[in-house]
Design a protein around this motif. Structure first.
Motif, PDB file in Angstrom:
ATOM      1  N   ARG A 126       0.857  -1.191   0.000  1.00  0.00           N
ATOM      2  CA  ARG A 126       0.000   0.000   0.000  1.00  0.00           C
ATOM      3  C   ARG A 126       0.892   1.240   0.000  1.00  0.00           C
ATOM      4  O   ARG A 126       1.848   1.322   0.793  1.00  0.00           O
ATOM      5  CB  ARG A 126      -0.913   0.018   1.232  1.00  0.00           C
ATOM      6  N   HIS A 128       0.341   5.055   0.749  1.00  0.00           N
ATOM      7  CA  HIS A 128      -0.638   6.065   1.191  1.00  0.00           C
ATOM      8  C   HIS A 128      -0.025   7.461   1.108  1.00  0.00           C
ATOM      9  O   HIS A 128       1.010   7.751   1.716  1.00  0.00           O
ATOM     10  CB  HIS A 128      -1.142   5.803   2.610  1.00  0.00           C
ATOM     11  N   SER A 181      -3.622   4.989  -1.884  1.00  0.00           N
ATOM     12  CA  SER A 181      -4.774   5.703  -1.311  1.00  0.00           C
ATOM     13  C   SER A 181      -4.286   7.123  -1.014  1.00  0.00           C
ATOM     14  O   SER A 181      -3.082   7.362  -0.881  1.00  0.00           O
ATOM     15  CB  SER A 181      -5.314   5.008  -0.054  1.00  0.00           C
ATOM     16  N   GLU A 245      -8.833   4.575  -3.410  1.00  0.00           N
ATOM     17  CA  GLU A 245      -9.798   5.506  -2.793  1.00  0.00           C
ATOM     18  C   GLU A 245      -9.126   6.790  -2.308  1.00  0.00           C
ATOM     19  O   GLU A 245      -7.941   6.804  -1.968  1.00  0.00           O
ATOM     20  CB  GLU A 245     -10.507   4.850  -1.608  1.00  0.00           C
TER      21      GLU A 245
END
Ligand code: NAD
Ligand code: TYD
Length: 367
Positions: A126, A128, A181, A245
């Protein structure tokens, strides 16, 4: 168990994030990569450095070989990207560093993450990206707050550089499938905030008996969030949010600048004028001289292109991920004030050092 790389972890929000994460997830490994610009302070992380699960690396996000070696050697699966040039006034005086770090630096991280996580050895990951509500521009008094689908309209070089980086993060998800994200958060305040930003500047200037510079009419509006409530939002996005998102994070807490300044004046007057120890420690504070700190308020030339109002619609993260800030403004500002009263050495070192030189070169207005 995660292995997290935190860029910009020696700055204001990054430092708070490191302590938040080590306390909440003691099994995780946390590596900080920070260039220690004027805004970064390794001493912030002294306590974290006693934890064997923590490592500090002094280096630049623009250094691709270094970023690649960190991702590989520490088996990083989660990158939380705070590193940035973050002060609007500095971006007006000199935008170049904002372009280098915020745009080129973010792209360096993205392409390195793609190389290590997608191209060479595909694995769960991920990325971020920490961003700001300033990418949406300025609201009129009756406009609805910024939502995730509000069109981007950045006004300062800082906001434009953050908007660019958001677009690059989105593009790496859409084009290559990088698991990204993004969070766009409102104005933070709390411990370790560099005293060039409004709230710590006002606290420290009152304690020093210096003028409180209010830009223009002081009727500009910001939404203020306690820093660990930002970190709570990032935590929920990493734990429960899907890749691809975007989430807005805010405190539903709009204040005009002049009201923030007056509120801090009142809190300090109440706290200092009755306390013998504080009166002795802060002899230059107006309250120690029998005057109210509001007498220090000085309206100065407005910031160029000054955004009038920011406000956040946090419905997506609230209803989707169960987000709710833990601190009210009342509790958060008191915690912040206590931290600054207690950590005089921390802010004096900063105010007497590079910060005072920058102010002397760039401002005619009293600070
Ligand atoms: P800060 O200026 O206090 O800290 C930035 C940190 O990044 C410093 O430690 C600095 O040394 C480091 N850094 C800068 N350039 C670097 C580079 N090229 N390589 C490695 N490290 C580098 O900033 P902050 O207020 O903690 O903000 C952190 C992030 O949160 C930023 O991305 C900012 O845009 C975003 N944000 C801030 C706020 C706020 O109110 N402060 C609100 C919303 C979003
Ligand atoms: P700041 O803390 O710089 O955050 P941002 O520009 O990212 O919102 O400023 C918050 C508000 O306070 C902004 O409207 C500018 C204003 N301000 C002053 O009036 N005086 C000051 O000395 C500073 C630093 C900010």
């Amino acid at each position: 168990m995660r292995n997290i790389l935190v860029t910009g972890g020696a700055g204001f929000i990054g430092t708070n994030f490191v302590y938040y994460w080590l306390a909440k997830y003691p099994e995780d490994h946390v590596v900080v990569l920070d260039a220690l610009t004027y805004a970064g302070n390794r001493e912030n992380l002294t306590e974290a450095e006693t934890n064997p699960k923590f490592k500090f690396v002094h280096g630049n996000i623009l250094d691709q070989p270094l970023v690649e070696s960190l991702l590989k050697n520490h088996k990083i699966d989660t990158l939380v990207h705070f590193a940035a040039e973050s002060h609007v006034d500095r971006s007006i005086h000199g935008p170049d560093e904002f372009i280098n770090t915020n745009i080129v630096g973010t792209h360096t991280l993205l392409k390195t993450a793609k190389k290590v996580w997608l191209d060479e050895n595909p694995r769960p990951h991920r990325f971020h990206h920490i961003s700001t509500d300033e990418v949406y521009g300025s609201l009129k008094p009756d406009d609805p707050p910024f939502a995730e689908n509000t069109p981007y309209a950045p006004n300062s070089p800082y906001a434009a550089s953050k908007a660019s980086s958001d677009h690059l993060v989105r593009a790496y998800h859409e084009t290559y499938g990088l698991q990204t994200s993004i969070s766009n958060c409102s104005n933070n305040y709390g411990p370790y905030q560099f005293p060039e930003k409004l709230i710590p500047l006002i606290i420290t200037n009152i304690l020093n008996g210096k003028p409180l510079p209010v830009y223009g009419d002081g009727r500009q509006i910001r939404d203020w969030l306690y820093v660990d409530d930002h970190n709570l939002g990032v935590d929920l996005i990493l734990e429960k949010g899907n890749a691809g998102e975007i989430y807005n994070i805010g405190g539903n807490n709009e204040w005009t600048n002049i009201d923030i300044v007056k509120t801090i004046c009142n809190l300090i007057h109440e706290r200092v004028s009755r306390n013998k120890d504080l009166l002795k420690r802060y002899p230059n504070c107006t309250s120690a001289k029998g005057n109210h700190p509001q007498t220090l308020i000085t309206h100065v030339t407005d910031r160029l292109g000054h955004d009038r109002r920011y406000a956040i619609n946090a419905e997506k993260i609230s209803s989707g991920l169960g987000y709710s800030p833990a601190q009210s403004f009342e509790t958060g500002i008191r915690k912040t004030l206590e931290w600054f009263l207690d950590k005089e050495d921390w802010w004096r070192r900063i105010m007497d050092g590079s910060y005072s030189k920058w102010i002397a070169v760039n401002y005619d207005d009293p600070k």
